[in-house]
Write a protein that holds these residues in place. Structure first.
Motif, short mmCIF file in Angstrom:
data_model
loop_
_atom_site.label_atom_id
_atom_site.label_comp_id
_atom_site.label_asym_id
_atom_site.label_seq_id
_atom_site.Cartn_x
_atom_site.Cartn_y
_atom_site.Cartn_z
N ILE B 71 -9.89 -8.02 7.84
CA ILE B 71 -9.45 -9.40 8.04
C ILE B 71 -10.32 -10.36 7.24
O ILE B 71 -9.84 -11.13 6.40
CB ILE B 71 -9.50 -9.78 9.54
N PHE B 72 -11.64 -10.27 7.46
CA PHE B 72 -12.52 -11.22 6.78
C PHE B 72 -12.66 -10.90 5.30
O PHE B 72 -12.87 -11.80 4.49
CB PHE B 72 -13.88 -11.27 7.47
N GLY B 73 -12.53 -9.64 4.94
CA GLY B 73 -12.62 -9.24 3.53
C GLY B 73 -11.46 -9.82 2.74
O GLY B 73 -11.65 -10.37 1.65
N ILE B 74 -10.23 -9.70 3.29
CA ILE B 74 -9.07 -10.25 2.59
C ILE B 74 -9.18 -11.77 2.50
O ILE B 74 -8.92 -12.37 1.45
CB ILE B 74 -7.76 -9.85 3.30
N ALA B 75 -9.60 -12.39 3.62
CA ALA B 75 -9.76 -13.86 3.60
C ALA B 75 -10.74 -14.28 2.53
O ALA B 75 -10.49 -15.22 1.75
CB ALA B 75 -10.21 -14.35 4.97
N THR B 76 -11.88 -13.54 2.44
CA THR B 76 -12.89 -13.90 1.45
C THR B 76 -12.36 -13.68 0.03
O THR B 76 -12.54 -14.52 -0.85
CB THR B 76 -14.17 -13.06 1.67
N ALA B 77 -11.67 -12.56 -0.19
CA ALA B 77 -11.13 -12.28 -1.52
C ALA B 77 -10.11 -13.34 -1.91
O ALA B 77 -10.11 -13.82 -3.05
CB ALA B 77 -10.50 -10.88 -1.55
N LEU B 78 -9.24 -13.71 -0.98
CA LEU B 78 -8.24 -14.75 -1.28
C LEU B 78 -8.92 -16.07 -1.62
O LEU B 78 -8.54 -16.75 -2.57
CB LEU B 78 -7.31 -14.94 -0.08
N ALA B 79 -9.94 -16.40 -0.81
CA ALA B 79 -10.65 -17.65 -1.08
C ALA B 79 -11.30 -17.62 -2.46
O ALA B 79 -11.27 -18.61 -3.19
CB ALA B 79 -11.70 -17.90 0.00
N LEU B 80 -11.84 -16.46 -2.84
CA LEU B 80 -12.54 -16.35 -4.12
C LEU B 80 -11.56 -16.40 -5.29
O LEU B 80 -11.87 -16.96 -6.34
CB LEU B 80 -13.35 -15.05 -4.18
N VAL B 81 -10.38 -15.78 -5.13
CA VAL B 81 -9.47 -15.69 -6.25
C VAL B 81 -8.55 -16.91 -6.34
O VAL B 81 -8.35 -17.49 -7.40
CB VAL B 81 -8.62 -14.40 -6.16
N ARG B 82 -7.98 -17.30 -5.17
CA ARG B 82 -6.97 -18.36 -5.20
C ARG B 82 -7.56 -19.74 -4.97
O ARG B 82 -6.95 -20.73 -5.33
CB ARG B 82 -5.90 -18.10 -4.15
N GLY B 83 -8.70 -19.79 -4.32
CA GLY B 83 -9.28 -21.09 -4.02
C GLY B 83 -9.99 -21.66 -5.23
O GLY B 83 -10.48 -20.93 -6.09
N ARG B 84 -10.00 -22.97 -5.33
CA ARG B 84 -10.77 -23.62 -6.38
C ARG B 84 -11.79 -24.49 -5.67
O ARG B 84 -11.46 -25.54 -5.15
CB ARG B 84 -9.87 -24.49 -7.25
N PHE B 85 -13.00 -24.04 -5.60
CA PHE B 85 -14.00 -24.85 -4.90
C PHE B 85 -15.34 -24.69 -5.59
O PHE B 85 -15.56 -23.75 -6.35
CB PHE B 85 -14.10 -24.44 -3.44
N ARG B 86 -16.22 -25.62 -5.32
CA ARG B 86 -17.55 -25.55 -5.89
C ARG B 86 -18.34 -24.45 -5.22
O ARG B 86 -18.12 -24.14 -4.06
CB ARG B 86 -18.27 -26.87 -5.66
N GLY B 87 -19.28 -23.88 -5.94
CA GLY B 87 -20.16 -22.87 -5.35
C GLY B 87 -19.50 -21.51 -5.26
O GLY B 87 -19.90 -20.67 -4.46
N ARG B 88 -18.46 -21.26 -6.08
CA ARG B 88 -17.83 -19.94 -6.02
C ARG B 88 -18.77 -18.85 -6.52
O ARG B 88 -18.79 -17.75 -5.99
CB ARG B 88 -16.56 -19.94 -6.85
N GLY B 89 -19.55 -19.21 -7.55
CA GLY B 89 -20.51 -18.24 -8.08
C GLY B 89 -21.49 -17.81 -6.99
O GLY B 89 -21.85 -16.65 -6.88
N LEU B 90 -21.86 -18.78 -6.16
CA LEU B 90 -22.81 -18.50 -5.08
C LEU B 90 -22.18 -17.53 -4.07
O LEU B 90 -22.81 -16.56 -3.65
CB LEU B 90 -23.19 -19.82 -4.39
N VAL B 91 -20.92 -17.81 -3.70
CA VAL B 91 -20.25 -16.93 -2.75
C VAL B 91 -20.12 -15.52 -3.34
O VAL B 91 -20.34 -14.52 -2.65
CB VAL B 91 -18.86 -17.49 -2.38
#
Lengths: 287, 269
Positions: B71-91
């Motif tokens: 659950i959390f892995g897919i959410a994180t992957a989606l956030a990393l790939v589809r989301g556009r936000f600052r600090g992605r490199g950090l995540v």
């Protein structure tokens, strides 16, 4: 399958770039991002923050003292020394194995190839038992590496085997062999071809694999706990020292060595990233 | 670069001898030691009450860790790939962090965070809910070390499939959930399965992080890997340790087989 497309991996589609800024329908929205961040924080960041805070609880002076304690320093030096030896052996033999797996043809190659991943799939404590059965007190070949530094090296070689091999293999498959043929037809010797053409191409992959193997080696516990014996100042590695400090309730000391390990791993991985991006830029410029 | 026959054979011999001595021989030897007294002895050794309890505890941990990571892995992957936000490199860096942290340091960190004297010590002191040296900490430790797998296997697939189909679905009036269940999930299923296999294997095999936070009572709070260690060190039961190792090794070989099959599936696409 309708979803199969022939796009190269890891490259966002052009439309994805165009739509940057708007919320993607397949995405998770701000709520999802929040949940993901919270998850990562509670599971990974907060524990590491707690150990760092503990290490510096009584100021940086105490931190340095904890690392400089003779037994702690000895454990760190044994860890770094053994890990370095393991990394060098991995660089040479890992590259060699990758070479044999890509350029050589022989029966049973697929089995050998599958064997490489075994150390990843095998629990570390089983690795310890496995190696003890061969090189321990009941060794059928009378080789006794129990509680010696060579024993540590063997255990770490076992668990780090896949890193360099698996990092070099794909690069070796992709390498353009026409360049080698051209060099050969112009009279270059194998030595020259290897040093001037193959090695520079492989170097980033070898380095990347070596870095991962090294960071794995300095933190390893399960595979060395039985065969290493944990003799202080002889075969006791950093992770064993930390574990012992926690057993005798000297939390700040254990935390300090933990942070030292984290810093070393961080520096190595950061260095790798810098080298990697520089290599990528050079490749870009060469195009 | 064309090698002479001699050098080619030399390289092959060196590589195979190394692998043979380092990997093949020790593993064959363990199998031999486990089964030299027959299958019955092995079976009896892995069906003692302590062994059965260790197996069930290991499976229980897997059963809790896998769904959470999915659950959390897919959410994180989606956030990393589809989301556009600052600090992605950090995540991205945080997701990779567990690979670089020693298992012992994982255990130590959990003790300092969740232990009675840690930052969240009030949960145990005031709430009476024991985390460290109990099952919750063993689960937290296992999640820590397996966190990257699902994210890292799902992420490239999400990149690859792009967003066109998801957008098409949205245009046709599909809700976020419908889009996820009908479009995204079917597309990432092999990557996800591969991530789950890696997670299961690592969960079953984790030792250092779990031993630090387990109460270590045989028949109660021992996982399979702790059982191997306990039998070898505390009980001086070498055969028992070998047979428990063989059980884990068989599970590892099944994992390896699944990995090979799934890897072909993934690349077939």
């Amino acid at each position: 399958m309708a979803v199969s497309t022939a796009k190269p991996p890891r490259v966002p589609s052009s439309s994805a770039k165009r739509r940057a800024g708007r919320s993607a329908p397949g995405g998770v929205g701000p709520g999802g991002l929040g949940i993901a961040t919270l998850w990562l924080s509670v599971i990974v960041l907060l524990p590491l923050a707690a150990v760092t805070a503990k290490a510096f609880e009584n100021g940086p002076g105490e931190f340095v003292d904890a690392i400089n304690a003779p037994a702690a320093r000895a454990a760190l030096l044994v860890t770094l020394g053994v890990s370095l030896v393991v990394t060098v052996i991995n660089v040479v033999l890992g590259t060699l194995i990758a070479w044999v797996l890509v350029r050589d043809e022989f029966r049973g190659k697929r089995i050998v190839n599958a064997l490489i991943d075994l150390p990843f799939a095998l629990p570390t404590i089983v690795a310890s038992i496995v190696l003890l059965s061969l090189y321990g007190p009941q060794s059928p070949f009378d080789i006794h590496l129990n509680a010696t530094r060579p024993g540590l090296v063997v255990a770490l070689l076992f668990v780090t085997l896949p890193f360099v091999v698996r990092s070099v293999q794909p690069v070796l498959i992709e390498i353009d062999r026409e360049v080698e043929e051209a060099a050969a037809s112009l009279g270059a010797s194998n030595r020259t071809i290897f040093l001037k053409i193959i090695l520079p191409t492989l170097a980033p992959a070898v380095l990347g694999g070596a870095g991962l193997a090294f960071t794995r080696a300095i933190g390893e516990y399960g595979s060395v706990v039985l065969i290493g014996g944990g003799i202080p100042r002889e075969t006791e590695v950093a992770s064993q020292y930390i574990q012992k400090q926690f057993e005798i309730d000297r939390f700040a000391n254990g935390a300090a060595i933990s942070v030292a390990l984290l810093i070393i791993a961080f520096v190595v991985l950061l260095g790798l990233r810098l080298v990697g991006s520089r290599a990528a830029r050079r490749e870009e410029a060469a195009r | 670069m064309i090698l002479s026959r001699t050098s080619r054979l030399t390289l092959r011999t060196v590589a195979l001898t190394y692998l043979f001595l380092l990997v093949a021989v020790p593993i064959v030897l363990i199998f031999y030691r486990t089964f030299e007294d027959g299958f019955v002895a092995f079976w009896e050794s892995i069906t003692t009450p302590a062994a059965i309890s260790a197996l069930s505890l290991s499976l229980l941990i897997v059963a809790i860790v896998v769904p959470l990571n999915v659950i959390f892995g897919i959410a994180t992957a989606l956030a990393l790939v589809r989301g556009r936000f600052r600090g992605r490199g950090l995540v991205q860096a945080i997701v990779d962090l567990p690979f670089a942290v020693s298992p012992i340091v994982v255990g130590v960190s959990l003790i300092l965070l969740w232990g009675a004297n840690g930052w969240f010590g009030f949960i145990e002191k005031d709430g009476g809910f024991k985390i460290i040296f109990a099952l919750p900490a063993m689960i937290l430790a296992t999640i820590f070390v397996t966190l990257p797998f699902v994210v890292r296997e799902v992420e490239p697939v999400l990149h690859e499939i792009g967003e066109e189909q998801e957008q098409a679905a949205a245009t046709l009036g599909a809700s976020r959930w419908q889009t996820f269940w009908r479009i995204t999930l079917p597309a990432i299923r092999w990557g996800l399965t591969y991530g789950i296999v890696l997670t299961v294997a690592r969960s079953l095999g984790e030792f250092g992080a779990v031993i630090m936070v387990s109460a270590g009572v045989p028949g109660e709070s021992q996982t399979l890997t702790l059982l191997v260690h306990g039998r070898y060190i505390d009980d001086h039961n070498t055969f028992g340790a070998y047979s428990a190792s063989t059980l884990l090794m068989i599970l590892a070989l099944i994992t390896l087989l699944l990995m090979t099959v799934l890897d072909q599936k993934r690349t077939e696409r």
